[in-house]
Design a protein around this motif. Structure first.
Motif, PDB file in Angstrom:
ATOM      1  N   ILE A 157      -8.083  -8.871  -9.370  1.00 60.04           N
ATOM      2  CA  ILE A 157      -7.446  -8.316  -8.175  1.00 60.04           C
ATOM      3  C   ILE A 157      -6.007  -8.822  -8.051  1.00 60.04           C
ATOM      4  O   ILE A 157      -5.081  -8.059  -7.744  1.00 60.04           O
TER       5      ILE A 157
ATOM      6  N   ARG B 196      -2.507  -6.185  -8.970  1.00 63.35           N
ATOM      7  CA  ARG B 196      -1.653  -5.746  -7.867  1.00 63.35           C
ATOM      8  C   ARG B 196      -0.241  -5.426  -8.364  1.00 63.35           C
ATOM      9  O   ARG B 196       0.482  -4.655  -7.756  1.00 63.35           O
TER      10      ARG B 196
ATOM     11  N   TYR C 103      -2.990  -2.064  -8.090  1.00 64.01           N
ATOM     12  CA  TYR C 103      -4.392  -1.879  -7.703  1.00 64.01           C
ATOM     13  C   TYR C 103      -4.736  -2.646  -6.432  1.00 64.01           C
ATOM     14  O   TYR C 103      -4.549  -3.853  -6.358  1.00 64.01           O
ATOM     15  N   ASP C 104      -5.219  -1.931  -5.443  1.00 64.95           N
ATOM     16  CA  ASP C 104      -5.655  -2.535  -4.186  1.00 64.95           C
ATOM     17  C   ASP C 104      -7.163  -2.717  -4.257  1.00 64.95           C
ATOM     18  O   ASP C 104      -7.930  -1.887  -3.778  1.00 64.95           O
TER      19      ASP C 104
ATOM     20  N   ASP D  46     -11.100  -4.855  -4.432  1.00 65.15           N
ATOM     21  CA  ASP D  46     -11.954  -5.691  -3.584  1.00 65.15           C
ATOM     22  C   ASP D  46     -12.997  -6.394  -4.448  1.00 65.15           C
ATOM     23  O   ASP D  46     -13.377  -5.919  -5.521  1.00 65.15           O
TER      24      ASP D  46
ATOM     25  N   TRP E 175      -8.401   4.819  -8.640  1.00 58.73           N
ATOM     26  CA  TRP E 175      -8.394   3.631  -7.788  1.00 58.73           C
ATOM     27  C   TRP E 175      -7.373   3.834  -6.669  1.00 58.73           C
ATOM     28  O   TRP E 175      -6.601   4.787  -6.684  1.00 58.73           O
ATOM     29  N   LYS E 176      -7.377   2.923  -5.722  1.00 60.35           N
ATOM     30  CA  LYS E 176      -6.456   3.002  -4.583  1.00 60.35           C
ATOM     31  C   LYS E 176      -5.228   2.144  -4.849  1.00 60.35           C
ATOM     32  O   LYS E 176      -5.338   0.935  -5.058  1.00 60.35           O
ATOM     33  N   ASP E 177      -4.061   2.793  -4.857  1.00 56.87           N
ATOM     34  CA  ASP E 177      -2.807   2.061  -4.997  1.00 56.87           C
ATOM     35  C   ASP E 177      -2.499   1.278  -3.726  1.00 56.87           C
ATOM     36  O   ASP E 177      -3.002   1.588  -2.639  1.00 56.87           O
ATOM     37  N   LEU E 178      -1.620   0.302  -3.849  1.00 56.74           N
ATOM     38  CA  LEU E 178      -1.247  -0.525  -2.707  1.00 56.74           C
ATOM     39  C   LEU E 178      -0.679   0.292  -1.553  1.00 56.74           C
ATOM     40  O   LEU E 178      -0.873  -0.051  -0.394  1.00 56.74           O
ATOM     41  N   ASP E 179       0.032   1.363  -1.853  1.00 53.65           N
ATOM     42  CA  ASP E 179       0.686   2.148  -0.808  1.00 53.65           C
ATOM     43  C   ASP E 179      -0.154   3.319  -0.307  1.00 53.65           C
ATOM     44  O   ASP E 179       0.308   4.089   0.538  1.00 53.65           O
TER      45      ASP E 179
ATOM     46  N   SER F  12      -3.847   5.268   1.127  1.00 49.02           N
ATOM     47  CA  SER F  12      -5.007   5.062   2.003  1.00 49.02           C
ATOM     48  C   SER F  12      -6.297   5.531   1.342  1.00 49.02           C
ATOM     49  O   SER F  12      -7.387   5.213   1.817  1.00 49.02           O
TER      50      SER F  12
ATOM     51  N   GLU G 108      -8.290   6.658  -2.701  1.00 46.86           N
ATOM     52  CA  GLU G 108      -8.232   6.562  -4.148  1.00 46.86           C
ATOM     53  C   GLU G 108      -7.659   7.846  -4.737  1.00 46.86           C
ATOM     54  O   GLU G 108      -7.920   8.932  -4.231  1.00 46.86           O
TER      55      GLU G 108
END
Length: 200
Positions: free
Chosen positions: A27, A31, A37-38, A40, A178-182, A184, A186
């Motif tokens: 994780i 990033r 990559y956001d 968990d 996947w969900k990027d940092l910016d 909301s 994926e």
């Protein structure tokens, strides 16, 4: 390589004790650009379970004393998901003869010490020990040159990979989500494979 660093190669159930630390490290490192990559912890633990369940998998760990500072994964392609195998099937490769290097993550404070080379050497040695592979492969995400989060001093690893004998194959593509940092939600990301010819 620094005398303080040790490298360990593990397979299958031997990984269990390291999963929480590996998840944390993945994780942290992913990033950064180009992955952004956001992640968990729970998703990471589930992802890494694939390597625990497969006796032919390998994770190469880099330690500074007792602290894990890097990790690199690999597994025979036949055990991977359809999204990873499909490009090879479509282009006439036998998944039984391809060894897939998942990813390498390394704490930025330990880069430039030769650990990345060791990661490739150990995964390639594991493939040789298993035997029967004609190709070793990995994939990387494609980001636009004008991406807003692209650092001004960013240098792709293409030259490093070429020196290891890997060649980019633009015809071998897939997507990971996947969900990027910016973001909301994926979103799918284009991934391109690199191959090295090996001897079965």
């Amino acid at each position: 390589m620094s005398n303080n660093i040790s490298i360990k190669r593990l397979s299958g159930a031997a990984l269990i004790d390291y999963i929480p630390e590996l998840a944390r490290l993945r994780i942290l490192v992913f990033r950064d650009f180009p992955y952004l990559y956001d992640g968990d912890i729970e998703y990471e633990k589930k992802y890494l379970q694939t390597y625990i369940n497969c006796p032919e998998s390998v994770i190469v760990l880099a330690f500074d004393g007792d602290k894990i500072v890097g990790a690199s994964t690999a597994i025979p392609l036949k055990y991977e998901t359809d999204e990873v195998k499909q490009p090879f099937v479509e282009h006439g490769y036998d998944p039984e003869q391809v060894f897939y290097c998942g990813e390498s993550v390394l704490d930025k404070n330990y880069r430039g010490l030769g650990i990345g080379v060791k990661f490739f050497e150990q995964r390639e040695a594991h493939a040789a020990d298993l035997g029967g592979f004609k190709h070793i492969t990995f994939c990387c995400v494609e980001r636009s040159v004008d991406h807003p989060r692209r650092p001004a001093d960013y240098v792709p690893l293409d030259t490093f990979w070429n020196k290891r004998g890997y060649v980019k194959h633009p015809e071998l593509k897939t997507t990971y989500t996947w969900k990027d940092l910016d973001d909301s939600i994926e979103t799918p990301k284009p991934m391109t494979f690199w191959l090295r010819e090996d001897h079965a």
